[in-house]
Motif scaffolding. Structure first.
Motif, PDB file in Angstrom:
ATOM      1  N   GLY A 138     -28.650-222.592  30.303  1.00 45.38           N
ATOM      2  CA  GLY A 138     -28.872-222.568  31.750  1.00 45.38           C
ATOM      3  C   GLY A 138     -28.577-221.208  32.345  1.00 45.38           C
ATOM      4  O   GLY A 138     -29.325-220.698  33.191  1.00 45.38           O
ATOM      5  N   LEU A 139     -27.475-220.587  31.888  1.00 46.26           N
ATOM      6  CA  LEU A 139     -27.113-219.252  32.370  1.00 46.26           C
ATOM      7  C   LEU A 139     -28.164-218.221  31.946  1.00 46.26           C
ATOM      8  O   LEU A 139     -28.526-217.332  32.718  1.00 46.26           O
ATOM      9  N   GLY A 140     -28.661-218.353  30.709  1.00 47.31           N
ATOM     10  CA  GLY A 140     -29.683-217.424  30.228  1.00 47.31           C
ATOM     11  C   GLY A 140     -30.978-217.533  31.013  1.00 47.31           C
ATOM     12  O   GLY A 140     -31.593-216.530  31.373  1.00 47.31           O
ATOM     13  N   LEU A 141     -31.371-218.771  31.325  1.00 47.93           N
ATOM     14  CA  LEU A 141     -32.610-218.984  32.080  1.00 47.93           C
ATOM     15  C   LEU A 141     -32.483-218.559  33.537  1.00 47.93           C
ATOM     16  O   LEU A 141     -33.475-218.216  34.181  1.00 47.93           O
ATOM     17  N   SER A 142     -31.269-218.589  34.078  1.00 50.31           N
ATOM     18  CA  SER A 142     -31.071-218.268  35.497  1.00 50.31           C
ATOM     19  C   SER A 142     -31.178-216.782  35.795  1.00 50.31           C
ATOM     20  O   SER A 142     -31.239-216.386  36.960  1.00 50.31           O
ATOM     21  N   TYR A 143     -31.231-215.947  34.746  1.00 52.60           N
ATOM     22  CA  TYR A 143     -31.234-214.504  34.943  1.00 52.60           C
ATOM     23  C   TYR A 143     -32.383-214.047  35.832  1.00 52.60           C
ATOM     24  O   TYR A 143     -32.214-213.197  36.708  1.00 52.60           O
ATOM     25  N   ASN A 144     -33.581-214.599  35.621  1.00 50.62           N
ATOM     26  CA  ASN A 144     -34.772-214.185  36.373  1.00 50.62           C
ATOM     27  C   ASN A 144     -35.094-215.088  37.560  1.00 50.62           C
ATOM     28  O   ASN A 144     -36.064-214.836  38.276  1.00 50.62           O
ATOM     29  N   LEU A 145     -34.299-216.155  37.772  1.00 47.41           N
ATOM     30  CA  LEU A 145     -34.596-217.100  38.840  1.00 47.41           C
ATOM     31  C   LEU A 145     -33.994-216.653  40.169  1.00 47.41           C
ATOM     32  O   LEU A 145     -32.929-216.031  40.208  1.00 47.41           O
ATOM     33  N   TYR A 146     -34.686-216.987  41.266  1.00 47.69           N
ATOM     34  CA  TYR A 146     -34.164-216.713  42.604  1.00 47.69           C
ATOM     35  C   TYR A 146     -33.129-217.787  42.944  1.00 47.69           C
ATOM     36  O   TYR A 146     -33.466-218.949  43.150  1.00 47.69           O
ATOM     37  N   LEU A 147     -31.864-217.380  42.988  1.00 48.15           N
ATOM     38  CA  LEU A 147     -30.773-218.320  43.226  1.00 48.15           C
ATOM     39  C   LEU A 147     -30.339-218.348  44.685  1.00 48.15           C
ATOM     40  O   LEU A 147     -29.702-219.302  45.127  1.00 48.15           O
ATOM     41  N   VAL A 148     -30.672-217.303  45.433  1.00 52.59           N
ATOM     42  CA  VAL A 148     -30.294-217.210  46.846  1.00 52.59           C
ATOM     43  C   VAL A 148     -31.560-217.348  47.692  1.00 52.59           C
ATOM     44  O   VAL A 148     -32.543-216.636  47.461  1.00 52.59           O
ATOM     45  N   PRO A 149     -31.572-218.269  48.663  1.00 50.46           N
ATOM     46  CA  PRO A 149     -32.759-218.429  49.525  1.00 50.46           C
ATOM     47  C   PRO A 149     -33.136-217.133  50.226  1.00 50.46           C
ATOM     48  O   PRO A 149     -32.273-216.294  50.529  1.00 50.46           O
ATOM     49  N   LYS A 150     -34.429-216.983  50.503  1.00 53.79           N
ATOM     50  CA  LYS A 150     -34.954-215.741  51.089  1.00 53.79           C
ATOM     51  C   LYS A 150     -34.332-215.416  52.437  1.00 53.79           C
ATOM     52  O   LYS A 150     -34.138-214.257  52.790  1.00 53.79           O
ATOM     53  N   GLY A 151     -33.979-216.432  53.216  1.00 52.40           N
ATOM     54  CA  GLY A 151     -33.441-216.191  54.551  1.00 52.40           C
ATOM     55  C   GLY A 151     -31.987-215.773  54.583  1.00 52.40           C
ATOM     56  O   GLY A 151     -31.480-215.308  55.608  1.00 52.40           O
ATOM     57  N   VAL A 152     -31.275-215.890  53.460  1.00 50.77           N
ATOM     58  CA  VAL A 152     -29.849-215.537  53.409  1.00 50.77           C
ATOM     59  C   VAL A 152     -29.717-214.039  53.195  1.00 50.77           C
ATOM     60  O   VAL A 152     -30.056-213.518  52.131  1.00 50.77           O
ATOM     61  N   THR A 153     -29.241-213.333  54.203  1.00 51.55           N
ATOM     62  CA  THR A 153     -29.134-211.872  54.125  1.00 51.55           C
ATOM     63  C   THR A 153     -27.712-211.407  53.816  1.00 51.55           C
ATOM     64  O   THR A 153     -27.501-210.232  53.521  1.00 51.55           O
ATOM     65  N   ALA A 154     -26.741-212.313  53.889  1.00 56.58           N
ATOM     66  CA  ALA A 154     -25.350-211.927  53.634  1.00 56.58           C
ATOM     67  C   ALA A 154     -25.139-211.547  52.170  1.00 56.58           C
ATOM     68  O   ALA A 154     -24.259-210.739  51.850  1.00 56.58           O
ATOM     69  N   ILE A 155     -25.943-212.134  51.284  1.00 60.52           N
ATOM     70  CA  ILE A 155     -25.851-211.824  49.850  1.00 60.52           C
ATOM     71  C   ILE A 155     -26.997-210.876  49.502  1.00 60.52           C
ATOM     72  O   ILE A 155     -28.178-211.241  49.623  1.00 60.52           O
ATOM     73  N   PRO A 156     -26.692-209.643  49.087  1.00 61.39           N
ATOM     74  CA  PRO A 156     -27.757-208.642  48.891  1.00 61.39           C
ATOM     75  C   PRO A 156     -28.666-208.905  47.704  1.00 61.39           C
ATOM     76  O   PRO A 156     -29.789-208.411  47.656  1.00 61.39           O
ATOM     77  N   PHE A 157     -28.204-209.676  46.715  1.00 60.19           N
ATOM     78  CA  PHE A 157     -28.999-209.886  45.507  1.00 60.19           C
ATOM     79  C   PHE A 157     -29.386-211.360  45.388  1.00 60.19           C
ATOM     80  O   PHE A 157     -28.530-212.239  45.329  1.00 60.19           O
ATOM     81  N   ARG A 158     -30.695-211.620  45.340  1.00 58.77           N
ATOM     82  CA  ARG A 158     -31.179-212.995  45.258  1.00 58.77           C
ATOM     83  C   ARG A 158     -31.207-213.501  43.825  1.00 58.77           C
ATOM     84  O   ARG A 158     -31.180-214.698  43.580  1.00 58.77           O
ATOM     85  N   ARG A 159     -31.312-212.599  42.869  1.00 54.76           N
ATOM     86  CA  ARG A 159     -31.324-212.971  41.459  1.00 54.76           C
ATOM     87  C   ARG A 159     -30.223-212.216  40.726  1.00 54.76           C
ATOM     88  O   ARG A 159     -29.826-211.119  41.146  1.00 54.76           O
ATOM     89  N   ILE A 160     -29.753-212.779  39.610  1.00 57.29           N
ATOM     90  CA  ILE A 160     -28.788-212.054  38.771  1.00 57.29           C
ATOM     91  C   ILE A 160     -29.434-210.763  38.272  1.00 57.29           C
ATOM     92  O   ILE A 160     -28.787-209.721  38.171  1.00 57.29           O
ATOM     93  N   LYS A 161     -30.730-210.836  38.000  1.00 55.52           N
ATOM     94  CA  LYS A 161     -31.482-209.681  37.523  1.00 55.52           C
ATOM     95  C   LYS A 161     -31.403-208.498  38.482  1.00 55.52           C
ATOM     96  O   LYS A 161     -31.496-207.339  38.067  1.00 55.52           O
ATOM     97  N   ASP A 162     -31.230-208.775  39.781  1.00 54.87           N
ATOM     98  CA  ASP A 162     -31.230-207.721  40.793  1.00 54.87           C
ATOM     99  C   ASP A 162     -29.911-206.961  40.854  1.00 54.87           C
ATOM    100  O   ASP A 162     -29.837-205.905  41.495  1.00 54.87           O
TER     101      ASP A 162
END
Length: 577
Positions: A398-422
């Motif tokens: 699950g952790l390996g697959l989540s690397y490229n997935l968008y984990l933070v919704p687009k409207g949330v600006t408080a967290i600068p990185f939406r994916r672990i990849k970023d």
């Protein structure tokens, strides 16, 4: 057939700086981004910038908004003033070498000197330099044109930074003989001098030369001219598709040089095409071995074999038991995760490894099915060992697959990185951590033998994998920057990253030596000291350009893990005697 690449090939410092600046701007600003005139003389890079919504501005509008980047060639002072007056934010990417020439011209023109520029009058750099000379500037593109100019009471002679060194030597000799009061400033860029000198030397040593770069690039045209003086065949190409491999196959030694505006991925593709042609010309056995080797690397099967052998050596190093299911799980997990992440990260592979990108584009469905199937089979094997190993591997997957997935919704600006990849630098750290867990920590935890020895072994092996991954990131820096990936070498810079990796290998050598002497790990540690040594040698050979970025280098790097398994087998036989 031997293939050699001139050391000074591809982007020069000024072009690399300009490309980096415009790519950084595209990642940082939301406003429209323009380059004033084509950024460099390379159609492939210009198409790439157009895909990233970076436009070319040819004329300055009365009013506008956005970012305008002044390319490495520079512009006349009046042009910058007009851009700012029109409302644009100007980013000056003028090459520092060109800025130096601008300063020389500006200072001497202010003192009443005529300014003679040896260069091509329509070249954007020369146009910019003339702007600093005012009405005192003249251009000569040959010795004959220089001789035709009127005599000046006070004059300086400068060169377009990419001018022919041979021509400027003739200019200097003529000025010393006929106008000794003229001041001559050799403003040809050292990179240009080195590039032309290396090309001339390489052309003499080889049977044929391939010159890579835009057909309208002045410095690339000069490299072709320098190469032709050897009397050997010269092929000027923009892309690998234009290579005449049948004609080149007749040569025993081929040289490759490239203009200052040629990106690394095009040079790499040319090299790999010639590398393949070299093996194809050797006969059926060599062709078969080459194809098999390339297939093993492209499909990650060789990497999976290395993971299994590394798992085996890890169990012996930490003085624990080794089971075939754990080795199989490590192989399946590594194959699945690397293949899936390749499929989702194919954008940068189009620049870093065009052959791999083409292979994945063509076989996407089959590779996806194989990756998912391998992941599912790994979970099934883990489940046969018990609930805990199954849950542990499920979390790892699950952790390996989540690397490229968008984990933070687009409207949330408080967290600068939406994916672990970023997250900058996350790729290398997470890959090495995943390997450390898969080949060592997971088997140890599944057999209730998670102790200090196993933790040290997991961290040490993760360090070896870290160097391997960062080394490939170093090779792929240019493509990663284009794709917007902030890998460790992108963040640190190539030279600092290379030094860091060498220091890390030295540290890994000392740590394993100390752990083996203290009995923290088994005596296999003495044999595994070979890994940081061979890793250091590969880095040194790459740094000296003895090893080029191609199939051979990739195979040698990946063979480090296979070597670990072979050393473990050797140690097993030695201890059994």
């Amino acid at each position: 057939m031997k293939v050699s690449i001139a050391k000074t090939s591809g982007f020069c410092m000024g072009v690399r700086r300009a490309v980096d600046m415009v790519l950084d701007a595209s990642n940082r600003y939301t406003e429209p981004i323009y380059t004033f005139g084509p950024l460099i003389h390379n159609p492939q890079v210009l198409r790439l910038l157009a895909e990233k919504k970076i436009s070319v501005m040819e004329t300055i509008p009365e009013q506008g908004n956005g970012i305008v980047l002044i390319r490495a060639h520079g512009v006349p002072p009046r042009t910058r003033e007009k851009l700012e007056a029109a409302g644009f934010t100007v980013i000056d990417a003028t090459c520092p070498r060109v800025v130096k020439v601008q300063t020389i011209i500006s200072r001497n023109a202010a003192e009443g000197c005529a300014v003679i520029i040896i260069g091509d009058k329509d070249h954007p750099e020369v146009v910019g330099l003339l702007g600093y000379a005012g009405d005192r500037g003249v251009v000569a593109d040959s010795l004959e044109a220089l001789k035709a100019l009127p005599a000046f009471e006070k004059a300086i002679i400068v060169a377009q930074t990419t001018q022919s060194t041979r021509l400027f030597d003739e200019v200097g000799a003529w000025a010393a003989a006929h106008h000794p009061h003229y001041q001559v400033f050799n403003t040809i860029c050292p990179s240009t001098k080195n590039r032309q000198a290396e090309t001339e030397a390489l052309a003499r040593q080889t049977d044929a030369m391939v010159v890579v770069g835009g057909y309208n690039s002045g410095n690339t045209q000069r490299l072709a001219q320098v190469s032709k003086k050897s009397g050997h065949p010269v092929f000027h190409v923009e892309t690998s598709e234009e290579l005449d491999t049948n004609a080149l196959a007749k040569s025993d030694h081929i040289g490759i040089t490239a203009g200052a505006s040629t990106p690394n991925w095009i040079i790499k593709k040319i090299y790999r095409e010639l590398e393949a042609a070299r093996f194809r010309s050797k006969g059926p056995l060599a062709r078969t071995l080459f194809s098999a080797q390339r297939l093993l690397l492209l499909t990650n099967i060789y990497l999976a074999i290395g993971a299994g052998l590394l798992c085996y050596s890890a169990s012996l190093l930490r003085q624990g038991e080794h089971f075939a299911p754990h080795i199989l799980i490590a192989m399946l997990y590594i194959f699945s995760m690397h293949t899936l992440n390749r499929l989702t990260g194919i954008a940068e592979d189009h620049y870093n490894d065009p052959y791999r990108a083409a292979f994945y584009d063509k076989n996407m469905t089959v590779l996806a099915l194989l990756a998912v199937g391998a992941g599912g089979l790994g979970l099934a094997v883990a489940f046969s060992l018990g609930v805990f190993p199954f849950l542990m591997l499920l979390v790892m997957s699950g952790l390996g697959l989540s690397y490229n997935l968008y984990l933070v919704p687009k409207g949330v600006t408080a967290i600068p990185f939406r994916r672990i990849k970023d997250i900058p630098g996350s790729k290398t750290l997470l890959i090495s951590a995943a390997w450390g867990v898969a080949v060592c920590a997971f088997p140890a935890a599944a057999t209730d033998s998670l102790n200090f020895s196993s933790m040290f072994t997991a961290l040490w092996l993760a360090g070896i994998v870290f160097v391997r991954s960062a080394f490939f990131d170093l090779i792929d820096m240019q493509g990663d920057r284009i794709a917007g990936k902030e890998t460790l070498p992108v963040l640190m810079g190539a030279d600092r990253a290379l030094r860091f990796l060498k220091q890390m290998l030295a540290g890994l050598f000392l740590f394993l030596l100390a752990a083996t002497l203290l009995g923290v790990v088994s005596s296999l540690g003495y044999l595994l000291l070979v890994l940081p040594v061979t890793g250091y040698m590969l880095l040194a050979l790459y740094q000296r350009d003895t090893l080029q970025s191609g199939l051979v280098l990739e195979f040698l790097v990946e063979s480090q893990f296979v070597l670990a398994g072979l050393l473990a087998l050797t140690w097993t036989m030695m201890t059994a005697l």
